[in-house]
Design a protein around this motif. Structure first.
Motif, PDB file in Angstrom:
ATOM      1  N   VAL A  32       0.848  -1.194   0.000  1.00 28.77           N
ATOM      2  CA  VAL A  32       0.000   0.000   0.000  1.00 28.77           C
ATOM      3  C   VAL A  32       0.885   1.246   0.000  1.00 28.77           C
ATOM      4  O   VAL A  32       1.736   1.398   0.880  1.00 28.77           O
ATOM      5  CB  VAL A  32      -0.914   0.012   1.235  1.00 28.77           C
ATOM      6  N   PRO A  33       0.719   2.154  -0.961  1.00 30.42           N
ATOM      7  CA  PRO A  33       1.551   3.361  -1.005  1.00 30.42           C
ATOM      8  C   PRO A  33       1.019   4.452  -0.078  1.00 30.42           C
ATOM      9  O   PRO A  33      -0.184   4.683   0.017  1.00 30.42           O
ATOM     10  CB  PRO A  33       1.452   3.797  -2.472  1.00 30.42           C
ATOM     11  N   PHE A  34       1.931   5.118   0.606  1.00 30.94           N
ATOM     12  CA  PHE A  34       1.595   6.258   1.459  1.00 30.94           C
ATOM     13  C   PHE A  34       2.533   7.416   1.150  1.00 30.94           C
ATOM     14  O   PHE A  34       3.664   7.209   0.684  1.00 30.94           O
ATOM     15  CB  PHE A  34       1.736   5.895   2.937  1.00 30.94           C
ATOM     16  N   GLN A  35       2.073   8.628   1.449  1.00 32.36           N
ATOM     17  CA  GLN A  35       2.929   9.801   1.323  1.00 32.36           C
ATOM     18  C   GLN A  35       2.698  10.727   2.511  1.00 32.36           C
ATOM     19  O   GLN A  35       1.559  11.053   2.848  1.00 32.36           O
ATOM     20  CB  GLN A  35       2.657  10.567   0.028  1.00 32.36           C
ATOM     21  N   LEU A  36       3.786  11.141   3.142  1.00 24.77           N
ATOM     22  CA  LEU A  36       3.758  12.154   4.198  1.00 24.77           C
ATOM     23  C   LEU A  36       4.298  13.453   3.606  1.00 24.77           C
ATOM     24  O   LEU A  36       5.206  13.436   2.772  1.00 24.77           O
ATOM     25  CB  LEU A  36       4.627  11.716   5.379  1.00 24.77           C
ATOM     26  N   LYS A  37       3.753  14.578   4.044  1.00 19.98           N
ATOM     27  CA  LYS A  37       4.127  15.852   3.425  1.00 19.98           C
ATOM     28  C   LYS A  37       4.273  16.939   4.491  1.00 19.98           C
ATOM     29  O   LYS A  37       3.440  17.055   5.388  1.00 19.98           O
ATOM     30  CB  LYS A  37       3.072  16.272   2.405  1.00 19.98           C
ATOM     31  N   ALA A  38       5.329  17.725   4.369  1.00 15.80           N
ATOM     32  CA  ALA A  38       5.553  18.871   5.252  1.00 15.80           C
ATOM     33  C   ALA A  38       5.884  20.086   4.397  1.00 15.80           C
ATOM     34  O   ALA A  38       6.671  19.997   3.454  1.00 15.80           O
ATOM     35  CB  ALA A  38       6.690  18.593   6.225  1.00 15.80           C
ATOM     36  N   THR A  39       5.279  21.226   4.734  1.00 17.31           N
ATOM     37  CA  THR A  39       5.583  22.479   4.044  1.00 17.31           C
ATOM     38  C   THR A  39       6.365  23.372   4.996  1.00 17.31           C
ATOM     39  O   THR A  39       5.901  23.673   6.110  1.00 17.31           O
ATOM     40  CB  THR A  39       4.292  23.195   3.606  1.00 17.31           C
ATOM     41  N   LEU A  40       7.552  23.785   4.568  1.00 19.97           N
ATOM     42  CA  LEU A  40       8.402  24.605   5.429  1.00 19.97           C
ATOM     43  C   LEU A  40       7.803  26.000   5.590  1.00 19.97           C
ATOM     44  O   LEU A  40       7.086  26.491   4.708  1.00 19.97           O
ATOM     45  CB  LEU A  40       9.806  24.698   4.830  1.00 19.97           C
ATOM     46  N   PRO A  41       8.092  26.671   6.722  1.00 18.42           N
ATOM     47  CA  PRO A  41       7.521  28.001   6.970  1.00 18.42           C
ATOM     48  C   PRO A  41       8.075  29.050   6.001  1.00 18.42           C
ATOM     49  O   PRO A  41       9.125  28.867   5.377  1.00 18.42           O
ATOM     50  CB  PRO A  41       7.952  28.291   8.410  1.00 18.42           C
ATOM     51  N   LYS A  42       7.346  30.150   5.913  1.00 24.53           N
ATOM     52  CA  LYS A  42       7.755  31.231   5.008  1.00 24.53           C
ATOM     53  C   LYS A  42       9.021  31.934   5.490  1.00 24.53           C
ATOM     54  O   LYS A  42       9.684  32.630   4.705  1.00 24.53           O
ATOM     55  CB  LYS A  42       6.621  32.242   4.861  1.00 24.53           C
ATOM     56  N   ASN A  43       9.347  31.757   6.770  1.00 25.84           N
ATOM     57  CA  ASN A  43      10.564  32.377   7.322  1.00 25.84           C
ATOM     58  C   ASN A  43      11.644  31.333   7.594  1.00 25.84           C
ATOM     59  O   ASN A  43      12.488  31.519   8.482  1.00 25.84           O
ATOM     60  CB  ASN A  43      10.238  33.152   8.589  1.00 25.84           C
ATOM     61  N   TYR A  44      11.627  30.253   6.839  1.00 27.03           N
ATOM     62  CA  TYR A  44      12.583  29.156   7.051  1.00 27.03           C
ATOM     63  C   TYR A  44      14.025  29.649   7.006  1.00 27.03           C
ATOM     64  O   TYR A  44      14.875  29.195   7.786  1.00 27.03           O
ATOM     65  CB  TYR A  44      12.349  28.083   5.991  1.00 27.03           C
ATOM     66  N   THR A  45      14.334  30.604   6.129  1.00 28.06           N
ATOM     67  CA  THR A  45      15.719  31.076   5.998  1.00 28.06           C
ATOM     68  C   THR A  45      16.186  31.844   7.239  1.00 28.06           C
ATOM     69  O   THR A  45      17.388  32.068   7.418  1.00 28.06           O
ATOM     70  CB  THR A  45      15.867  31.971   4.751  1.00 28.06           C
ATOM     71  N   ASP A  46      15.246  32.234   8.110  1.00 31.29           N
ATOM     72  CA  ASP A  46      15.634  32.943   9.328  1.00 31.29           C
ATOM     73  C   ASP A  46      16.179  31.993  10.400  1.00 31.29           C
ATOM     74  O   ASP A  46      16.786  32.437  11.371  1.00 31.29           O
ATOM     75  CB  ASP A  46      14.432  33.699   9.913  1.00 31.29           C
ATOM     76  N   TYR A  47      15.953  30.691  10.225  1.00 32.63           N
ATOM     77  CA  TYR A  47      16.429  29.730  11.209  1.00 32.63           C
ATOM     78  C   TYR A  47      17.912  29.427  11.007  1.00 32.63           C
ATOM     79  O   TYR A  47      18.396  29.337   9.875  1.00 32.63           O
ATOM     80  CB  TYR A  47      15.650  28.410  11.091  1.00 32.63           C
ATOM     81  N   LYS A  48      18.633  29.259  12.124  1.00 35.39           N
ATOM     82  CA  LYS A  48      20.029  28.834  12.049  1.00 35.39           C
ATOM     83  C   LYS A  48      20.110  27.313  11.888  1.00 35.39           C
ATOM     84  O   LYS A  48      20.958  26.799  11.155  1.00 35.39           O
ATOM     85  CB  LYS A  48      20.778  29.272  13.304  1.00 35.39           C
ATOM     86  N   THR A  49      19.245  26.595  12.593  1.00 35.78           N
ATOM     87  CA  THR A  49      19.102  25.139  12.436  1.00 35.78           C
ATOM     88  C   THR A  49      17.609  24.840  12.346  1.00 35.78           C
ATOM     89  O   THR A  49      16.777  25.631  12.812  1.00 35.78           O
ATOM     90  CB  THR A  49      19.705  24.361  13.622  1.00 35.78           C
ATOM     91  N   TYR A  50      17.296  23.700  11.736  1.00 31.34           N
ATOM     92  CA  TYR A  50      15.865  23.352  11.599  1.00 31.34           C
ATOM     93  C   TYR A  50      15.694  21.848  11.756  1.00 31.34           C
ATOM     94  O   TYR A  50      16.195  21.063  10.957  1.00 31.34           O
ATOM     95  CB  TYR A  50      15.316  23.791  10.247  1.00 31.34           C
ATOM     96  N   TYR A  51      14.968  21.493  12.815  1.00 25.93           N
ATOM     97  CA  TYR A  51      14.676  20.094  13.108  1.00 25.93           C
ATOM     98  C   TYR A  51      13.325  19.736  12.482  1.00 25.93           C
ATOM     99  O   TYR A  51      12.336  20.455  12.630  1.00 25.93           O
ATOM    100  CB  TYR A  51      14.630  19.866  14.615  1.00 25.93           C
TER     101      TYR A  51
END
Length: 309
Positions: free
Chosen positions: A9-28
């Protein structure tokens, strides 16, 4: 969705990064996934992409052991910014994978649930370095995989159970047929074909009780309908309809959504089939016919002799 047992059975998980992603120094970023017993995660099937472009497996970790939160597996980017340079504001991260629907799958409207949630950095002003540092989470998102069964009861014209029959069930896929399961003749009078997807099927009687006629192959269709999105209500409300419709042959399928079953009686009528063309029965008919002509001829000759005497 509906699947056969042993399907991947195929599945897909999806995450959309925030609009201010470049402001982060690290991103978990971590994908948490929990599957019920009827689904078996295929770890080697995981593929991760950023904005549709595959990323190397070395950039993330697939965890299946030592998990303390009840998850079946997790896909973790300890620091997405360092691992994937292509990620940017609003990028979409997808995780595609398969799970096998196993023999332990639950039939009917309870189904087999798979749920997932995201865990992510949510403060660009904090040196968030992993799940031990406070992060944000999404609610669990749930999907259900359904599968069904067909129960065939062999009876006589009086609806009494009849021993000595055997059946096979085949599924029609793209103009070809695939064997689902085949039984051998014995004392059984009920035959259950479990773990079925919706679709077109052919039921064939491969052994017939002595003294009864063999039924012609029966073609039928299993159909199911669901709520496309499950946001409220009970999980048992997601499956809205289950039906079995005969395409050819005499069959009536009675549906039970809770059990995920379609049940039917298949009736054998007493009698023997006529001999097939070219078979031994035809040869015997020919011999009997010739004997009649010979006997008639001999009788005529004897009558003539008596008249001439």
């Amino acid at each position: 969705a509906d699947y056969d047992v042993n399907d991947k059975v195929p599945f897909q998980l999806k995450a959309t990064l925030p609009k201010n992603y470049t402001d982060y120094k690290t991103y978990y970023l971590a994908f948490h996934d929990v599957e019920e017993t009827g689904l078996s995660f295929n770890a080697d099937s995981v593929k991760v992409a950023v904005d549709g472009t595959a990323v190397d497996a070395s950039t993330y970790t697939v965890k299946t052991a030592g998990l303390t939160d009840g998850c079946t597996f997790e896909v973790v980017f300890t620091n997405l910014k360092a691992a994937v340079a292509a990620a940017k504001n609003g990028s979409v991260i997808t995780v595609d994978y398969t799970s096998t629907l196993t023999e332990q799958a639950v039939l009917g409207n309870q189904g087999n649930m798979n749920k997932a949630k995201l865990q992510f950095s949510n403060n660009p002003n904090s040196e968030q370095g992993g799940e031990s540092i406070p992060t944000g989470e999404t609610p669990w998102d749930n999907v259900i995989v359904f599968t069904y069964k067909v129960v065939v009861n062999k009876v006589n014209e009086n609806k009494e159970a009849l021993k000595g029959a055997a059946f096979k069930l085949e599924k029609k896929i793209n103009g070809t047929t695939t064997l689902v399961k085949e039984f051998t003749a014995g004392k059984d009078t009920s035959f259950t074909f479990s773990g079925l997807d919706d679709g077109d099927y052919i039921l064939t009687e491969t052994a017939t009780p002595a003294g009864y006629n063999t039924i012609k192959p029966i073609t039928f269709t299993v159909t199911a309908e669901h709520n496309i999105e499950w946001t409220t209500g009970e999980r048992t409300d997601v499956l809205t309809e289950l039906n079995g419709n005969a395409v050819s042959g005499e069959i009536t399928l009675t549906a039970d959504k809770t059990a995920g079953s379609l049940t039917t009686n298949v009736v054998n009528k007493k009698g023997s089939n006529l001999p097939s063309t070219g078979g031994m029965g035809t040869v015997l008919l020919y011999v009997a016919g010739i004997a009649v002509f010979v006997l008639a001829g001999a009788t005529l000759v004897m009558a003539l002799r008596r008249r001439n005497a």
